[in-house]
Scaffold this active site. Structure first.
Site, PDB file in Angstrom:
ATOM      1  N   ARG A  58       0.827  -1.210   0.000  1.00  0.00           N
ATOM      2  CA  ARG A  58       0.000   0.000   0.000  1.00  0.00           C
ATOM      3  C   ARG A  58       0.859   1.256   0.000  1.00  0.00           C
ATOM      4  O   ARG A  58       0.495   2.275  -0.580  1.00  0.00           O
ATOM      5  CB  ARG A  58      -0.924  -0.007   1.220  1.00  0.00           C
ATOM      6  CG  ARG A  58      -0.176   0.109   2.540  1.00  0.00           C
ATOM      7  CD  ARG A  58      -1.052  -0.122   3.751  1.00  0.00           C
ATOM      8  NE  ARG A  58      -0.257   0.029   4.979  1.00  0.00           N
ATOM      9  CZ  ARG A  58      -0.631  -0.420   6.155  1.00  0.00           C
ATOM     10  NH1 ARG A  58      -1.763  -1.073   6.281  1.00  0.00           N
ATOM     11  NH2 ARG A  58       0.127  -0.228   7.221  1.00  0.00           N
ATOM     12  N   SER A  62       1.065   4.370  -3.138  1.00  0.00           N
ATOM     13  CA  SER A  62       0.738   5.795  -2.985  1.00  0.00           C
ATOM     14  C   SER A  62       1.751   6.670  -3.714  1.00  0.00           C
ATOM     15  O   SER A  62       1.425   7.788  -4.123  1.00  0.00           O
ATOM     16  CB  SER A  62       0.686   6.170  -1.499  1.00  0.00           C
ATOM     17  OG  SER A  62       1.971   6.128  -0.913  1.00  0.00           O
ATOM     18  N   LYS A 299       4.345  -9.707  13.389  1.00  0.00           N
ATOM     19  CA  LYS A 299       3.411 -10.603  14.074  1.00  0.00           C
ATOM     20  C   LYS A 299       3.475 -10.396  15.583  1.00  0.00           C
ATOM     21  O   LYS A 299       2.446 -10.343  16.262  1.00  0.00           O
ATOM     22  CB  LYS A 299       3.750 -12.057  13.726  1.00  0.00           C
ATOM     23  CG  LYS A 299       2.734 -13.062  14.252  1.00  0.00           C
ATOM     24  CD  LYS A 299       3.150 -14.498  13.937  1.00  0.00           C
ATOM     25  CE  LYS A 299       3.086 -14.780  12.451  1.00  0.00           C
ATOM     26  NZ  LYS A 299       3.396 -16.200  12.151  1.00  0.00           N
ATOM     27  N   ASP A 557      14.421  43.952   9.244  1.00  0.00           N
ATOM     28  CA  ASP A 557      15.209  44.295   8.055  1.00  0.00           C
ATOM     29  C   ASP A 557      16.689  44.478   8.367  1.00  0.00           C
ATOM     30  O   ASP A 557      17.557  44.171   7.539  1.00  0.00           O
ATOM     31  CB  ASP A 557      14.635  45.533   7.360  1.00  0.00           C
ATOM     32  CG  ASP A 557      14.407  46.696   8.321  1.00  0.00           C
ATOM     33  OD1 ASP A 557      14.813  46.604   9.493  1.00  0.00           O
ATOM     34  OD2 ASP A 557      13.816  47.701   7.890  1.00  0.00           O
ATOM     35  N   CYS A 621      12.168  57.290  18.799  1.00  0.00           N
ATOM     36  CA  CYS A 621      11.786  56.301  19.801  1.00  0.00           C
ATOM     37  C   CYS A 621      11.250  56.958  21.072  1.00  0.00           C
ATOM     38  O   CYS A 621      10.762  56.278  21.975  1.00  0.00           O
ATOM     39  CB  CYS A 621      12.971  55.404  20.151  1.00  0.00           C
ATOM     40  SG  CYS A 621      14.299  56.240  21.052  1.00  0.00           S
TER      41      CYS A 621
END
Length: 762
Positions: A58, A62, A299, A557, A621
């Site tokens: 499977r 895919s 198993k 930046d 500021c």
């Protein structure tokens, strides 16, 4: 219409008429023979490539199904044969050959090749049984090329049989690294294969290092990404979730578990499986658990699951198989995926689904940041804590393994195969090269980044390649509102991604450079500059990543300018340096021990706000005496306007032809022409900047200072002089240079993408 020869027709003697008829029919026969030869020659030129795709389980279906659909959609170029073997044909594993038939593929041969036992001997016997049965099938189908996938023992039998029968082999997803015996099997198949379609740059380099011919390697991406990137946003995903987990389960509130045995350490992998089940029981969330594959040890793992009563537990749904399209939905919308399946480190990253990878089965795989590795999963508590950390998170979408365009590349690669070239493989022994661009004939694109610079006036987007070249740039005025700004960013990015395909560029991710204080870990702008309004506490990463399905990096930046210098400029190879941006404002970034310094609250490199005078002018500021208040373009413009208003910006005997608006350039020009007042202002600005940089030298002690921005060339000489005059003896020799980079913000944004995506490996 063909006519009889005129000389014969003028003589109606019966013998002449008979001769004319004979000549006519002979000529017609020759024309028909010539047309038939031309048609046969044309058909030979357009001979269909007979491709045999062999699928064993499977998982590999895919990956192979998108290729099969692609081949089937080109009937004029290809003839598809499908061979099914391995666990596809076992009832305990869901008889998954039926999903191949449901996809409307004609299965040419079904080979029962699995010897039951689920131990090491059974795996060996299964390989032997496949080798006994495959020759008859391959001889009957007589394909031009056999497509095999991955690293399963069934695939090794396929490659061995085809190689010994002189059938060309295309190996999909070779060159990757993981744990267990799968590594050895994968590399053995690669050595038998004639052609390779790999998923990542790292895998390509591994194949080259294994002496495979670079001309026969296609960097395609993972074929399953072609399907999952198109279908994972289906509108019926809630119905799918409820059909597998019940009506009361909501999106993001369940777990997908998939754990396979590790064949080189079976007992330890069984122990980890038990601990995982204990942790899931304690975590108390609805869990969809898939049965392990057919490898040795499976198993015993199923026995552990049944001893713990998982199949009867109300929180668990144990299944043998889920159709791939539905499995995509379940992984995409899960709160977490746990186990050691390659799906967790590959496909889940495309959705940003959090993953817990247990043990060593995927050791060496390239991963996105959505994967939390629990390598030594030796306790219930450790796995439980990992579940607490990961459950419910969302991460940026990662495209390490593909961009959704693998199948077109593989089909073009198949069409380019010359069946007349010698079948015997030749191995290459060059040094491993870190190639940047590839052969365009095989659609191997240049690795590139999408860079965004969010400026106060303009919004700029650029495609930037690994060498730092701006392939294409887009500029638009920056809208005023948040909604318009985000809409424009996404529109420009989508346009750039469309152009990237035509420009032969592969976009690895998106880097964003913006003003203000940024949390790069979360991709959030915390506080922006005055130039960009409504841009505080804004999550840039999530909407861009969700819309483009690409990882996204965001930073200030100034920091981006430092990163640009580190990768492309004067800072390349320099362990400690500082970049100072001298433009409208003053900013920059600090590189210390080759890493960018952010600080505890992400404002470590606010160089413009180093105070050089307690009584200095007011800064934007709110403080006084900052470098930016003296030395920025805004500060110089302010001083220039003052002189102009007082009619002091002129130079005696010189017509300066001043025009509005007055800028810092007028001040510099006046100083150069002998204006003493302008010269004094500029000296003060240079001294303030030099004093601030000296403070930086005395704190972080870099070996290099790089000045960037429009004022860099003006400030370089005076700053170097001030350092030599005023700095401590140990730092007087620090060199000051001007940047050679034209687009530091864009290049820095791109470097975040290029550095991360090309070095990311677990």
């Amino acid at each position: 219409m063909e006519k009889y020869p005129e000389s014969v027709c003028t003589n109606p003697h019966p013998l002449n008429i008979w001769k004319a008829q004979e000549l006519y029919f002979l000529r017609m026969q020759r024309n028909r023979d010539k047309e038939r030869e031309n048609m046969e020659g044309s058909n030979q030129c357009k001979k269909k490539l007979r491709v045999c795709v062999a699928t064993c389980n499977r998982a590999d279906y895919s990956k192979l199904a998108p290729i099969m659909f692609g081949i089937k959609s080109h009937p004029d170029d290809f003839e598809l044969e499908v061979v099914v073997l391995g666990s596809h044909l076992i009832d305990d594993y869901g008889n998954t050959f039926r999903m191949i038939e449901q996809d409307d593929f004609d299965i040419g041969s079904k080979l029962h090749t699995i010897v039951r036992g689920e131990d090491e001997a059974a795996m060996v016997e299964s390989v032997g049984l496949a080798l006994v049965k495959l020759p008859d099938v391959l001889q009957r189908l007589h394909p031009d090329i056999l497509v095999v996938h991955g690293d399963r023992f069934d695939a090794l039998a396929l490659a061995t049989a085809a190689a010994l029968m002189n059938i060309r082999i295309l190996h999909v997803e070779g060159g990757e690294v993981s744990g267990t015996i799968d590594d050895s099997i994968r590399h053995a198949i690669s050595k038998l294969a004639h052609y390779h379609a790999c998923c990542t740059r790292m895998a390509e380099q591994h194949l080259i290092a294994m002496c495979e011919d670079h001309a026969r390697i296609l960097l395609a991406g993972c074929p399953s990404y072609d399907k999952l990137l198109l279908t994972h946003q289906r509108g019926d995903y809630l119905d799918i979730i409820k059909s597998w987990l019940g009506d009361n389960v909501q999106e993001g509130n369940y777990i997908v578990a998939l754990q396979h045995p590790v064949t080189t350490d079976i007992q330890h992998s069984i122990k980890i499986y038990g601990l995982m089940l204990d942790a899931l029981l304690s975590f108390d969330k609805k869990t969809l658990i898939l049965f392990p594959n057919i490898d040795a040890g499976s198993k015993e793992m199923v026995r552990v699951m049944r001893r713990k009563g998982i199949e009867q537990h109300p929180n668990f749904r144990a299944v043998k198989h889920i159709p791939f399209e539905q499995f995509i939905q379940l992984v995409c919308h899960a709160g977490c995926m746990i186990g050691n399946s390659s799906c967790g480190v590959r496909e889940a990253g495309a959705f940003g689904t959090p993953v817990i990878n247990l043990g060593t089965r995927q050791t060496g795989r390239e991963t996105g940041e959505n994967v939390l590795h629990v390598r030594d999963a030796d306790s219930h508590n450790k796995i439980f804590h990992a579940l607490e950390l990961q459950f419910g998170k969302r991460y940026p979408c990662s495209k390490i393994y593909g961009d959704g365009n693998a199948v077109p590349r593989i089909l073009k690669f198949l069409q380019s195969i010359d069946l007349d070239e010698p079948l015997q493989k030749t191995f290459c022994f060059p040094p491993v090269k870190d190639s940047i661009s590839q052969d365009i004939d095989h659609i191997l694109e240049t690795q590139s980044a999408l860079a965004i610079d969010l400026g106060g006036t303009n919004l700029r987007v650029a495609i930037i390649c690994m060498k730092g070249s701006v392939v294409k740039k887009y500029v638009q005025p920056n809208p005023r509102t948040f909604e318009d700004r985000m809409s424009l960013i996404l529109r420009m990015c989508r346009d750039a991604m469309k152009d990237a395909v035509c420009l032969n560029c592969r976009i690895l991710g998106v880097g964003v450079s913006t003003g203000g204080r940024v949390n790069p870990q979360a991709g959030v702008v915390l506080h922006s500059t005055n130039l960009i309004q409504e841009w505080s506490s804004v999550d840039l990463r999530t909407p861009i990543s969700d819309a483009l399905h690409l990882p996204v990096w965001v930073d200030n930046d100034g920091n981006c300018a430092a990163l640009a210098e580190r990768k492309f400029g004067h800072g390349k190879g320099v362990e400690n340096f500082v970049t100072v941006i001298t433009g409208t404002g003053i900013g920059g970034g600090i590189i210390h021990h080759n890493e960018l310094v952010h600080g505890s609250t992400f404002c470590a490199a606010e160089l413009g706000h180093i105070v050089v005078s307690l009584e200095g002018p007011e800064c934007s500021c709110g403080g006084h005496g900052c470098i930016e208040a003296y030395s920025s373009g805004m500060a110089l413009q302010r001083e220039a306007k003052k002189l102009h208003d007082e009619d002091l910006l002129k130079v005696e005997g010189v017509d300066m032809k001043l025009s509005e608006p007055i800028t810092a350039a007028h001040l510099i020009s006046a100083a150069r022409m002998g204006n003493s007042k302008a010269d004094a202002i500029l000296n003060k600005a240079a001294t303030a900047l030099g004093a601030g940089i000296i403070n930086i030298l005395h704190i972080v002690n870099p070996t290099l200072v790089i000045l960037s921005g429009v004022l860099a060339s003006f400030y370089q000489a005076p700053v170097q002089r001030i350092i030599s005059e005023r700095a401590l003896f140990s730092t007087k020799g620090t060199k000051v240079v001007t940047s050679d980079l034209e687009e530091p913000a864009l290049l820095g944004a791109a470097s975040m993408v290029l550095d991360y995506t090309t070095r990311r490996i677990y």
